[in-house]
Design an enzyme around this catalytic site. Structure first.
Site, PDB file in Angstrom:
ATOM      1  N   ASP A 326       0.853  -1.169   0.000  1.00  0.00           N
ATOM      2  CA  ASP A 326       0.000   0.000   0.000  1.00  0.00           C
ATOM      3  C   ASP A 326       0.902   1.237   0.000  1.00  0.00           C
ATOM      4  O   ASP A 326       2.079   1.156   0.356  1.00  0.00           O
ATOM      5  CB  ASP A 326      -0.896  -0.030   1.240  1.00  0.00           C
ATOM      6  CG  ASP A 326      -1.919   1.079   1.230  1.00  0.00           C
ATOM      7  OD1 ASP A 326      -2.419   1.405   0.148  1.00  0.00           O
ATOM      8  OD2 ASP A 326      -2.226   1.608   2.312  1.00  0.00           O
ATOM      9  N   ASP A 603      -2.466  -0.925   5.796  1.00  0.00           N
ATOM     10  CA  ASP A 603      -2.873  -0.463   7.119  1.00  0.00           C
ATOM     11  C   ASP A 603      -4.360  -0.190   7.220  1.00  0.00           C
ATOM     12  O   ASP A 603      -4.896  -0.054   8.310  1.00  0.00           O
ATOM     13  CB  ASP A 603      -2.105   0.801   7.525  1.00  0.00           C
ATOM     14  CG  ASP A 603      -2.289   1.932   6.525  1.00  0.00           C
ATOM     15  OD1 ASP A 603      -3.016   1.731   5.523  1.00  0.00           O
ATOM     16  OD2 ASP A 603      -1.706   3.018   6.730  1.00  0.00           O
ATOM     17  N   ASP A 607      -7.469  -2.890   3.078  1.00  0.00           N
ATOM     18  CA  ASP A 607      -6.373  -3.823   2.808  1.00  0.00           C
ATOM     19  C   ASP A 607      -6.617  -5.210   3.403  1.00  0.00           C
ATOM     20  O   ASP A 607      -5.936  -6.166   3.048  1.00  0.00           O
ATOM     21  CB  ASP A 607      -5.061  -3.284   3.394  1.00  0.00           C
ATOM     22  CG  ASP A 607      -4.631  -1.982   2.738  1.00  0.00           C
ATOM     23  OD1 ASP A 607      -4.769  -1.880   1.517  1.00  0.00           O
ATOM     24  OD2 ASP A 607      -4.170  -1.077   3.459  1.00  0.00           O
TER      25      ASP A 607
END
Length: 858
Positions: A326, A603, A607
């Site tokens: 990410d 986070d 996700d």
């Protein structure tokens, strides 16, 4: 609702939900609570204490050991059974302690819930527990609130919502009451607000469209609950090894006992030999050694800011060949930061102090720009809109006393920001300050501040401002313009005749250490791919700056692809932008279908599905949501991408160490089985079960455990990831197991026949010689295996000490009263000479096998 609420006018949404702007009646709320239940996220269910403990024994190898213990009791070898039992229980305790600690360190999905909500019911406004909301409720939202449920906006005033945890978008989203297209991705549904996100500014009124598990967060929770835990390659391989050994034990026992009886051996002796073979075939210490080695790795990784939730994940890290990461909060700092200023053709790089200018830097104009950003601001350093906080942070960082500045220039008037106006202004006695979107602020300016003072804002100067804004935008900077007006009669005068001061460009910047960490992971043969909910321009700029790559695929394009098309594209794409949770899972599956071991970092709530589906899910500990941590295999306690590199290095080292002691244990066990089996064909029980267990205890116990602390091999991060299909027991190990086992068997059989001199039964001296020879040969073989893996011989002090202890322990069963329990006799000088000769013959054989195994691997 038949149609998604984001695409409908708000009046139709109210109608479909049978609600009104005055809210629901109390009776209707009670009815709907019975129908829809509580506005709560049903947890995926962490494992109970009992489940964690029972799971430690869910291994074929463990069950094989239990069967061996039962056979030992049946044959009258109670001591052998006790030893096996101790090993099994110790293994269970070690694994349970680690898994229990990791499981209890994580919180549940309930942390996402807003504790209270402001709701309008029966025409009155009151605060209620958010858990009591129902579809059709009218909620009031203000800056600082946590959105209590999914809702369609009815009214909004300058409403902005931070949706990073859900969508990955790094900046707050400006909301609107206008409907959007049906296919609009979640990150761009400006007419909706979602449970668990945060209101950063403004206010709004919305009608609840989804509660509990029917929210966007609830949908993710449902997907997580439906996803089965996947086994790591190590777990799969050890389970297969247990099945193979179990089958082999049954076959050997079934063959040997009848064969011996046919040769005239009594049934009891035949049964004892069968049990001895079973004990020889099973590496009793393997489960405990694997568990303790992984636990040691977990402890070291915890010291390095990586919390591992599942022990096997430590080893699995060593096989990762793709990292899907990410962006927001993982590669970047997760906070907006002013990185560049522009003041009339002068560009100041805030961090490096680099200046690109036609002339010298003008600190007075630079200070004025920072002053405007500080005073024309409704936030504080601690809380508020991230963009405004970035302006305060840069002013503070460059020496302005924010508190003194606000005291010296008190606000006497203001024009609040609105999404329609796109600027805000404040009045401070005799001067007014304005900040906002450059294209709007410039239109209200007729002059520009230069080093010589204000001058006319000509078309040429306007074009230069627009060019700078475009260049900042190409670098993914969010740009604000600053201007002022002297002696405004009232705040309304701020809408014209302004003097333009400059621009501030801000971004969620990359972490300083990430670029080097990416270089290191790519050097180790690991591809890095960014998978983010952010827009294409921002994602591309960050990826380019970090050296990830520039090939981009957008979520909209993924939706138009079938699985086969996506599998073709994933190899070459560096950046996946504007992705949804479903996109991320499809990307991971496409990579896994192509044979990759994938680690996913993240986070946000968005996700979590990908984290759980990845071979290794890595969540952030500081900025990460509880949902992400719950779904992960490992949590980075410092949110530092560089920690992943250290974890992978640790994982590779642990795999090397596991490889070494698996090769060590199995090569010894092959030698034991072959020796006992061949000797039994001649009618000799050369090593009874108690001696085989002792060999495994003193050689497979402390020395094997000490291997778990072996230092890393040189160049461990310079080689490619191991092939996911190769596993631990590949060609190299098979050569070592078979070759060393064969050398051991041949030499010890020769020793047996030489010392028996045709005796019809095994003598205590012969048994003791073979018994002792086996112990010393295993310890020599240990160092040969370490040499093969390029581990310096004397680099592990714990190993040296454990070998010394093992030798002393073995001598104790030769020269103390313990000998009566093992059937041994003391050895004299001549006997030790024979042992030395055995070692001298075997060592070159072991080294030859190692060299051949290395060539086979290469």
């Amino acid at each position: 609702m038949a149609d998604p609420p984001h695409e409908l006018p708000w009046s139709r949404v109210l109608e479909a939900l049978e609600s009104s702007s005055d809210g629901l009646s109390s009776d209707e709320v009670r009815r709907r609570r019975e129908e829809y239940g509580e506005n709560d996220i049903v947890e995926g269910g962490g494992r109970s204490t009992v489940d964690i403990f029972v799971a430690q024994f869910d291994s074929v190898l463990i069950w094989v050991l239990i069967v061996a213990a039962v056979l030992s009791i049946w044959a009258g070898h109670v001591v052998d059974a006790v030893l096996i039992g101790i090993i099994v229980v110790a293994n269970g305790i070690f694994g349970f302690v680690q898994d229990y600690r990791a499981e209890r360190s994580l919180e549940s999905l309930r942390e996402l819930a807003a504790p209270t909500a402001t709701v309008r019911r029966n025409g009155d406004t009151s605060d209620v527990d958010a858990i009591a909301l129902v579809p059709g409720d009218i909620v009031i939202l203000r800056g600082g609130d946590v959105v209590p449920a999914d809702a369609r906006l009815l009214e909004e005033t300058d409403l902005e919502v931070d949706e990073a945890a859900l969508t990955g978008e790094s900046v707050p989203v400006s909301k609107s009451t206008e409907p959007v297209e049906p296919e609009t991705p979640l990150a761009e549904r400006t007419s909706m607000v979602y449970k668990g996100t945060n209101v950063t500014r403004g206010k709004g009124v919305a009608v609840v469209t989804g509660t509990g598990m029917e929210t966007a967060v609830g949908s993710i929770a449902s997907e997580l609950a439906a996803t089965e835990e996947t086994e790591t390659p190590l777990q799969t391989e050890l389970d297969q090894l247990g099945r193979t050994l179990g089958g082999g034990v049954l076959v050997l026992s079934a063959l040997v006992a009848p064969l011996l009886i046919l040769r005239g051996t009594d049934a009891v002796q035949a049964a004892l030999t069968a049990v001895s073979l079973a004990v020889a075939a099973i590496p009793e210490g393997l489960p405990a050694v694997v568990t303790l080695t992984l636990a040691l790795g977990v402890r070291r990784m915890s010291d390095e800011n990586a919390l591992v939730r599942r022990l096997p994940a430590v080893e699995a890290l060593g096989g990762v060949d793709v990292i899907c990461t990410d962006k927001t909060g993982t590669l970047t700092k997760g906070q907006m930061t002013v990185s560049r200023l522009w003041i009339n053709d002068t560009i100041v790089d805030v961090d490096s102090e680099r200046i690109d200018a036609a002339g010298d830097r003008d600190t007075d104009r630079e200070e004025l720009l920072l002053k405007i950003g500080t005073l024309c601001n409704d936030s504080t350093l601690e809380e508020g809109d991230p963009t405004e906080q970035a302006l305060l942070e840069v002013a503070d960082r460059r020496g302005l006393d924010l508190e003194a500045l606000c005291d010296e220039y008190p606000r006497t008037g203001e024009v609040p920001f609105s999404s329609d106006r796109k600027w805000m202004g404040t009045v401070h006695d005799d001067v007014g300050y304005v900040k906002g979107a450059p294209e709007v602020v410039v239109d209200h300016c007729d002059r520009i501040l230069t080093a010589d003072g204000p001058v006319a804002l000509t078309d040429d100067r306007r074009d230069r401002i627009k060019t700078t804004v475009r260049e900042f935008g190409d670098d993914a900077l969010r740009v604000l313009a600053m201007a002022y007006r002297e002696d405004p009669a009232d705040p309304d005068d701020l809408a014209g005749e302004l003097t333009f001061v400059g621009l501030a460009g801000m971004i969620d910047p990359p972490r300083e250490e990430v670029a080097d960490a990416i270089v290191a992971t790519e050097r180790a043969g690991i591809e890095v791919k960014m998978v983010t909910g952010d827009n294409v321009r921002t994602a591309s700029a960050i990826a380019d700056e970090l050296g990830i790559g520039t090939e981009v695929l957008e979520g909209r394009e993924i939706e138009r692809m079938d699985d086969e098309e996506l599998r073709e594209r994933v190899e070459t794409v560096d950046v996946f932008a504007r992705t949804s949770p479903e996109h991320k899972v499809r990307i991971l599956q496409a990579l896994q279908d192509r044979g990759h071991d994938v680690a996913m970092t993240g986070d946000g709530v968005n996700d979590a599905p990908a984290l759980k589906n990845a071979d290794i899910g890595v969540a952030m500990g500081i900025r990460g949501t509880d949902v992400a941590r719950q779904a992960s295999d490992m949590v980075l306690l410092d949110d530092n991408y560089a920690t992943i590199e250290q974890a992978i290095e640790r994982g590779r080292t642990i795999f090397d160490n596991i490889w070494k002691f698996v090769a060590y244990l199995l090569s010894a066990n092959v030698g034991e089985v072959a020796l006992v089996f061949i000797a039994s064909l001649y009618g000799y029980l050369i090593l009874p079960a108690v001696q085989l267990l002792w060999i495994n205890l003193v050689t497979d116990g402390l020395p094997a455990l000490a291997l778990g602390s072996d230092p890393k091999s040189e160049g461990v991060m310079d080689r490619s990831p191991r092939d996911r299909d190769q596993g631990i027991i590949g060609r190299e190990m098979l050569v070592m197991i078979g070759g060393m086992g064969a050398v051991t068997t041949i030499v010890l059989l020769a020793l047996m026949f030489y010392t028996l001199e045709g005796a019809p039964a095994v003598t205590p001296r012969t048994m003791t010689l073979v018994f002792t020879g086996f112990v010393f040969l295993e310890l020599v073989g240990l160092y040969v295996i370490r040499w093969l893996r390029e581990t310096p011989i004397l680099s592990n002090g714990w190993l040296t000490a454990s070998v010394a202890v093992s030798i002393l322990l073995h001598l104790s069963v030769l020269y103390t009263p313990l000998s009566q329990y093992f059937g041994t006799v003391p050895l004299d000088v001549t006997d030790w000479g024979l042992i030395a000769a055995v070692l001298a013959v075997c060592l070159p054989g072991y080294l030859g096998v190692a060299v051949f195994a290395k060539r086979m691997q290469d």
